[in-house]
Write a protein that holds these residues in place. Structure first.
Motif, PDB file in Angstrom:
ATOM      1  N   VAL A  36       0.789  -1.021  -0.141  1.00 52.12           N
ATOM      2  CA  VAL A  36      -0.055   0.252  -0.552  1.00 52.12           C
ATOM      3  C   VAL A  36       0.384   1.574   0.307  1.00 52.12           C
ATOM      4  O   VAL A  36       2.052   1.043   0.331  1.00 52.12           O
ATOM      5  N   ASP A  37       0.359   2.373  -0.050  1.00 54.62           N
ATOM      6  CA  ASP A  37       1.126   3.432  -0.354  1.00 54.62           C
ATOM      7  C   ASP A  37       1.415   3.618   0.869  1.00 54.62           C
ATOM      8  O   ASP A  37       3.074   4.037   0.959  1.00 54.62           O
ATOM      9  N   ASP A  38       0.628   3.860   2.248  1.00 58.43           N
ATOM     10  CA  ASP A  38       1.037   4.818   4.215  1.00 58.43           C
ATOM     11  C   ASP A  38       1.724   3.087   4.368  1.00 58.43           C
ATOM     12  O   ASP A  38       1.375   2.082   4.168  1.00 58.43           O
ATOM     13  N   PRO A  39       2.879   2.766   4.110  1.00 52.76           N
ATOM     14  CA  PRO A  39       3.607   1.489   5.110  1.00 52.76           C
ATOM     15  C   PRO A  39       2.926   1.240   6.194  1.00 52.76           C
ATOM     16  O   PRO A  39       2.254  -0.145   7.176  1.00 52.76           O
ATOM     17  N   ALA A  40       2.895   2.092   6.974  1.00 55.04           N
ATOM     18  CA  ALA A  40       2.010   1.761   7.996  1.00 55.04           C
ATOM     19  C   ALA A  40       0.333   1.867   8.570  1.00 55.04           C
ATOM     20  O   ALA A  40      -0.498   1.171   9.743  1.00 55.04           O
ATOM     21  N   GLN A  41      -0.404   1.540   7.470  1.00 57.60           N
ATOM     22  CA  GLN A  41      -1.297   0.850   6.915  1.00 57.60           C
ATOM     23  C   GLN A  41      -1.652  -0.477   5.915  1.00 57.60           C
ATOM     24  O   GLN A  41      -2.519  -0.984   6.081  1.00 57.60           O
ATOM     25  N   ALA A  42      -0.165  -0.899   6.107  1.00 53.73           N
ATOM     26  CA  ALA A  42      -0.623  -2.306   5.486  1.00 53.73           C
ATOM     27  C   ALA A  42      -0.470  -3.585   6.457  1.00 53.73           C
ATOM     28  O   ALA A  42       0.483  -4.241   7.714  1.00 53.73           O
ATOM     29  N   ALA A 137      12.979  15.259  -3.508  1.00 52.22           N
ATOM     30  CA  ALA A 137      12.819  15.447  -3.006  1.00 52.22           C
ATOM     31  C   ALA A 137      11.562  15.536  -1.700  1.00 52.22           C
ATOM     32  O   ALA A 137      11.760  14.941  -0.034  1.00 52.22           O
ATOM     33  N   ASP A 138      10.259  15.073  -2.453  1.00 56.38           N
ATOM     34  CA  ASP A 138       9.443  14.518  -1.776  1.00 56.38           C
ATOM     35  C   ASP A 138       8.966  13.338  -1.931  1.00 56.38           C
ATOM     36  O   ASP A 138       7.958  12.849  -1.120  1.00 56.38           O
ATOM     37  N   ALA A 139       9.734  12.235  -2.149  1.00 57.02           N
ATOM     38  CA  ALA A 139      10.244  10.963  -1.091  1.00 57.02           C
ATOM     39  C   ALA A 139      10.126  10.511  -0.122  1.00 57.02           C
ATOM     40  O   ALA A 139      10.553  11.766   0.691  1.00 57.02           O
ATOM     41  N   PHE A 140       9.018   9.413   0.697  1.00 58.30           N
ATOM     42  CA  PHE A 140       8.337   9.513   1.638  1.00 58.30           C
ATOM     43  C   PHE A 140       9.693   8.931   2.391  1.00 58.30           C
ATOM     44  O   PHE A 140      10.541   7.794   1.474  1.00 58.30           O
ATOM     45  N   VAL A 141      10.471   9.038   3.309  1.00 57.39           N
ATOM     46  CA  VAL A 141      11.379   8.641   3.743  1.00 57.39           C
ATOM     47  C   VAL A 141      10.889   8.286   5.345  1.00 57.39           C
ATOM     48  O   VAL A 141      10.146   9.444   6.461  1.00 57.39           O
ATOM     49  N   GLU A 142      11.245   6.681   5.536  1.00 53.70           N
ATOM     50  CA  GLU A 142      11.185   5.775   7.087  1.00 53.70           C
ATOM     51  C   GLU A 142      11.754   5.901   7.560  1.00 53.70           C
ATOM     52  O   GLU A 142      12.856   5.439   7.157  1.00 53.70           O
ATOM     53  N   VAL A 150      13.640   4.848   1.521  1.00 51.76           N
ATOM     54  CA  VAL A 150      12.732   5.826   0.953  1.00 51.76           C
ATOM     55  C   VAL A 150      12.161   5.167   0.256  1.00 51.76           C
ATOM     56  O   VAL A 150      12.277   4.570  -1.016  1.00 51.76           O
ATOM     57  N   HIS A 151      10.720   5.596   0.178  1.00 53.58           N
ATOM     58  CA  HIS A 151       9.479   4.815  -0.279  1.00 53.58           C
ATOM     59  C   HIS A 151       9.418   6.102  -2.169  1.00 53.58           C
ATOM     60  O   HIS A 151       8.856   7.728  -1.800  1.00 53.58           O
ATOM     61  N   THR A 152       9.369   5.742  -2.928  1.00 55.28           N
ATOM     62  CA  THR A 152       8.853   6.455  -4.361  1.00 55.28           C
ATOM     63  C   THR A 152       7.577   5.742  -4.400  1.00 55.28           C
ATOM     64  O   THR A 152       7.140   7.251  -5.318  1.00 55.28           O
ATOM     65  N   ARG A 153       6.671   5.435  -3.401  1.00 53.89           N
ATOM     66  CA  ARG A 153       5.530   4.708  -4.412  1.00 53.89           C
ATOM     67  C   ARG A 153       4.563   6.496  -5.159  1.00 53.89           C
ATOM     68  O   ARG A 153       3.394   6.296  -5.599  1.00 53.89           O
ATOM     69  N   ARG A 154       4.797   6.945  -3.657  1.00 53.76           N
ATOM     70  CA  ARG A 154       3.689   8.591  -4.178  1.00 53.76           C
ATOM     71  C   ARG A 154       3.700   9.620  -5.083  1.00 53.76           C
ATOM     72  O   ARG A 154       3.578  10.072  -5.304  1.00 53.76           O
ATOM     73  N   LEU A 155       5.122   9.509  -5.093  1.00 53.82           N
ATOM     74  CA  LEU A 155       5.687  10.401  -5.968  1.00 53.82           C
ATOM     75  C   LEU A 155       4.990  10.292  -7.751  1.00 53.82           C
ATOM     76  O   LEU A 155       4.284   9.065  -7.988  1.00 53.82           O
ATOM     77  N   PRO A 156       4.627  11.362  -8.666  1.00 52.18           N
ATOM     78  CA  PRO A 156       4.043  11.330 -10.158  1.00 52.18           C
ATOM     79  C   PRO A 156       4.509  10.763 -10.836  1.00 52.18           C
ATOM     80  O   PRO A 156       3.844   9.283 -11.587  1.00 52.18           O
ATOM     81  N   ASP A 157       5.814   9.982 -10.973  1.00 50.67           N
ATOM     82  CA  ASP A 157       6.200   8.274 -11.653  1.00 50.67           C
ATOM     83  C   ASP A 157       7.105   7.643 -11.141  1.00 50.67           C
ATOM     84  O   ASP A 157       8.291   7.537 -10.816  1.00 50.67           O
ATOM     85  N   ALA A 158       6.504   6.905  -9.799  1.00 50.00           N
ATOM     86  CA  ALA A 158       7.726   6.000  -8.625  1.00 50.00           C
ATOM     87  C   ALA A 158       9.110   5.494  -9.658  1.00 50.00           C
ATOM     88  O   ALA A 158       9.505   5.180  -9.315  1.00 50.00           O
ATOM     89  N   SER A 185       9.517  -0.410  -4.825  1.00 52.73           N
ATOM     90  CA  SER A 185       9.099   0.906  -5.268  1.00 52.73           C
ATOM     91  C   SER A 185       9.975   2.118  -3.317  1.00 52.73           C
ATOM     92  O   SER A 185       9.605   2.485  -2.533  1.00 52.73           O
ATOM     93  N   VAL A 186      11.016   0.707  -3.467  1.00 48.04           N
ATOM     94  CA  VAL A 186      11.600   1.915  -2.201  1.00 48.04           C
ATOM     95  C   VAL A 186      12.836   0.990  -1.984  1.00 48.04           C
ATOM     96  O   VAL A 186      13.259   0.050  -2.487  1.00 48.04           O
ATOM     97  N   ILE A 187      13.626   1.721  -1.842  1.00 44.84           N
ATOM     98  CA  ILE A 187      15.073   1.392  -1.293  1.00 44.84           C
ATOM     99  C   ILE A 187      15.390   1.671  -0.120  1.00 44.84           C
ATOM    100  O   ILE A 187      15.155   2.994   0.456  1.00 44.84           O
ATOM    101  N   GLU A 188      16.328   0.501   0.058  1.00 47.36           N
ATOM    102  CA  GLU A 188      16.472   0.515   2.432  1.00 47.36           C
ATOM    103  C   GLU A 188      17.804   0.437   1.770  1.00 47.36           C
ATOM    104  O   GLU A 188      18.429  -0.101   1.637  1.00 47.36           O
ATOM    105  N   VAL A 189      18.450   1.166   3.223  1.00 48.64           N
ATOM    106  CA  VAL A 189      19.304   1.367   3.351  1.00 48.64           C
ATOM    107  C   VAL A 189      20.106   1.481   5.240  1.00 48.64           C
ATOM    108  O   VAL A 189      19.497   1.420   5.736  1.00 48.64           O
ATOM    109  N   ARG A 190      20.841   0.021   5.557  1.00 49.85           N
ATOM    110  CA  ARG A 190      20.807  -0.106   6.497  1.00 49.85           C
ATOM    111  C   ARG A 190      22.199  -1.117   6.773  1.00 49.85           C
ATOM    112  O   ARG A 190      23.507  -1.291   5.553  1.00 49.85           O
ATOM    113  N   SER A 191      22.819  -1.800   7.978  1.00 50.75           N
ATOM    114  CA  SER A 191      24.115  -2.212   8.122  1.00 50.75           C
ATOM    115  C   SER A 191      24.194  -3.510   7.143  1.00 50.75           C
ATOM    116  O   SER A 191      22.961  -3.964   6.347  1.00 50.75           O
ATOM    117  N   ALA A 192      25.126  -4.024   7.518  1.00 54.61           N
ATOM    118  CA  ALA A 192      24.975  -5.908   6.379  1.00 54.61           C
ATOM    119  C   ALA A 192      25.147  -5.991   7.409  1.00 54.61           C
ATOM    120  O   ALA A 192      25.558  -7.612   6.903  1.00 54.61           O
TER     121      ALA A 192
END
Length: 280
Positions: A36-42, A137-142, A150-158, A185-192
């Motif tokens: 879904v567009d809002d991860p908090a609603q999944a 710049a308007d990408a949703f950062v979680e 970094v979620h691009t789903r909400r952007l005009p051309d995800a 539609s999401v790019i996650e950055v974390r430890s290895a």
């Protein structure tokens, strides 16, 4: 469900023969819950709790293995309540959050986790500039605590935004000693420090499993499928289930069974439970 080959059907039958010693591992987003567009609603599929309880009667254990924080998965899935039912029946539910960096079980009832990785704070500091430079710049950062998504789903051309962001964010992650995990539609950055394949290997060893079924939907699940390849070479029965969609097909070529979304996953799990019961 759709087997990709005769080998897939044979692997399903082999897993049925060791169902009572089988661990079932499940991704969360796209596998147990819809994208879904809002991860908090999944929220988890409404049929999932009943199916998991039915499945638990036939297998050794069930584990939800997700990139989400464990607390989010527990809350969105109502998994603490599911865990209570399984624990009363002598079974155990595991939840591994943030690719295994957080752990919860119905037996211990508390979340054990690691500290945020070095470099994450400075990555977050530099992230807004990278987003602006890429025209996103308007990408949703979680903020996940141990990772940033970094979620691009909400952007005009995800899709276009995702493609623009992937190279600079991969480089930014490298500079800060982190790893990048692309998804739908999401790019996650974390430890290895951990990934789903390590969780699969660890669970199979700790539980002395003879079989392992894993269901996932995107690139974050590749290591889990690869871990099953290794376990299969060691003689374990294994089944790889792809929860496919029109958005993501990365796992199809690696899978034994292809289903459509959470409803398809649950249908397969219910069928497996009933087939296992019939063979008792």
């Amino acid at each position: 469900m759709k087997f990709r080959s005769i080998e897939g059907e044979q692997r399903y039958d082999a897993l049925l023969r060791v169902a009572s010693r089988t661990v079932v591992g499940l991704d969360f987003d796209g596998t147990l819950s819809p994208i879904v567009d809002d991860p908090a609603q999944a929220h988890i599929h409404p049929d999932a709790p009943d199916v998991l309880v039915e499945l638990a009667e036939e297998v050794a254990a069930i584990a939800v293995i997700t990139g989400r924080p464990a607390r989010q998965a527990l809350d969105l899935g109502g998994l603490e309540e599911v865990g209570d039912i399984l624990q009363a029946a002598g079974k155990e539910l595991f939840v591994f959050g943030q690719y295994g960096n957080e752990r919860w079980s119905s037996g211990r009832r508390r979340i054990l986790g690691a500290r945020p990785p070095r470099g994450l704070a400075t990555f977050e500091r530099d992230l807004p500039r990278a987003l602006r430079t890429a025209g996103a710049a308007d990408a949703f950062v979680e903020d996940k605590g141990l990772a940033v998504a970094v979620h691009t789903r909400r952007l005009p051309d995800a899709d276009a935004a995702f493609d623009r962001l992937l190279p600079p964010l991969r480089e930014l992650a490298r500079v800060h000693g982190l790893v990048l995990e692309p998804g739908r539609s999401v790019i996650e950055v974390r430890s290895a420090g951990s990934h789903k394949g390590m969780v699969v290997q660890r669970l199979s060893a700790v539980l002395d499993a003879e079989g392992f079924l894993f269901a996932g939907d995107d690139l974050g699940d590749v290591e889990a499928f690869e871990a099953l390849d290794d376990l299969e070479k060691q003689g374990m029965a294994a089944l790889r289930v792809c929860s496919a969609s029109h958005e993501e097909s990365a796992l199809i070529g690696m899978s034994d069974v292809v289903v459509h979304g959470p409803a398809g996953v649950l249908d397969l799990l219910q069928t497996f439970a009933r087939d296992a019961r019939a063979r008792r």
